[in-house]
Design a protein around this motif. Structure first.
Motif, PDB file in Angstrom:
ATOM      1  N   VAL A 102       5.423  25.582   9.763  1.00 51.05           N
ATOM      2  CA  VAL A 102       4.947  24.685   8.714  1.00 51.05           C
ATOM      3  C   VAL A 102       4.204  25.548   7.694  1.00 51.05           C
ATOM      4  O   VAL A 102       3.387  26.394   8.052  1.00 51.05           O
ATOM      5  CB  VAL A 102       4.033  23.578   9.286  1.00 51.05           C
ATOM      6  N   LEU A 103       4.532  25.337   6.427  1.00 50.70           N
ATOM      7  CA  LEU A 103       3.970  26.130   5.334  1.00 50.70           C
ATOM      8  C   LEU A 103       3.392  25.220   4.266  1.00 50.70           C
ATOM      9  O   LEU A 103       3.757  24.046   4.179  1.00 50.70           O
ATOM     10  CB  LEU A 103       5.065  26.995   4.696  1.00 50.70           C
ATOM     11  N   HIS A 104       2.501  25.778   3.457  1.00 48.07           N
ATOM     12  CA  HIS A 104       2.015  25.071   2.270  1.00 48.07           C
ATOM     13  C   HIS A 104       2.001  26.069   1.120  1.00 48.07           C
ATOM     14  O   HIS A 104       2.000  27.279   1.335  1.00 48.07           O
ATOM     15  CB  HIS A 104       0.619  24.464   2.497  1.00 48.07           C
ATOM     16  N   VAL A 105       2.017  25.543  -0.087  1.00 47.86           N
ATOM     17  CA  VAL A 105       2.019  26.408  -1.261  1.00 47.86           C
ATOM     18  C   VAL A 105       0.631  26.379  -1.896  1.00 47.86           C
ATOM     19  O   VAL A 105      -0.028  25.347  -1.949  1.00 47.86           O
ATOM     20  CB  VAL A 105       3.128  25.999  -2.268  1.00 47.86           C
ATOM     21  N   GLY A 106       0.200  27.558  -2.326  1.00 49.36           N
ATOM     22  CA  GLY A 106      -1.111  27.683  -2.972  1.00 49.36           C
ATOM     23  C   GLY A 106      -1.031  28.635  -4.143  1.00 49.36           C
ATOM     24  O   GLY A 106       0.057  29.077  -4.539  1.00 49.36           O
TER      25      GLY A 106
END
Length: 145
Positions: A102-106
Motif C-alpha cells: 500500500v502506497l500514498h503520494v506526497g
C-alpha cells in the motif's frame, strides 16, 4: 441523457491466460465468452465485483474505424476503487497476484503506507501482458456510512 462508461477494452496476447488471470486471480465475474461469428474472432467480457463497468478481452475482431488496435500490455491508468485497501491487497495476494505494498503520494513522490487523506492509499499491479492497474481506497458512498 446519461453517458455511462460500461466497457473498457484491455489488449492481451492470450485470451485464455488473460481470462484465467482476471477471473481466478482478480475475482472478476466472467459474463461472456463467445465468438463474433463462426470461425471469426472471440471476445471475453468480465466485470469486477460491484462494478457496472466491464472489461473486454478480444481477438480477431476487425479494427474499428479510426481506432488503431492497442498492443498487448500497452494500457495504463486503469483504476479500481475499494473501500478497504488492506482487504483488497490481501485478496489479490491470496490469489497469487503480485501487487505493490500500500502506497500514498506526497510532496516527494510515492511512499509506503497509507496516506492521511481518505483518498490517498493505493496499490498497483499488472496483468500477464503488462497492462497496468491501480487500486485506490475511496471513502464509502454516503449511503453506506
Amino acid at each position: 441523457m446519461d453517458w455511462t462508461l460500461e466497457v473498457l477494452v484491455v489488449p492481451v496476447s492470450d485470451l485464455d491466460r488473460a481470462k484465467a488471470f482476471y477471473q481466478d486471480q482478480c475475482g472478476f465475474r466472467a459474463e461472456t465468452d463467445a465468438a463474433f461469428f463462426e470461425g471469426v474472432g472471440r471476445f471475453v467480457q468480465l466485470t469486477p465485483p460491484g462494478s457496472r463497468c466491464s472489461i473486454v478481452l478480444e481477438s480477431g475482431m476487425p479494427e474499428s474505424p479510426g481506432q488503431p488496435r492497442m498492443a498487448p500490455g500497452s494500457l495504463r491508468g486503469l483504476q479500481l476503487c475499494v473501500t478497504d485497501i488492506e482487504a483488497a491487497r490481501a485478496a489479490l495476494v491470496g490469489r497469487g497476484v503480485e501487487v505493490t505494498p500500500v502506497l500514498h503520494v506526497g510532496a516527494s513522490g510515492w511512499a509506503e503506507g497509507r496516506g492521511e487523506d481518505s483518498w490517498n492509499s493505493f496499490l498497483f499491479f499488472q496483468d500477464p501482458d503488462g497492462n497496468g492497474w491501480a487500486v485506490q481506497e475511496a471513502p464509502a458512498p454516503l449511503t453506506e456510512r
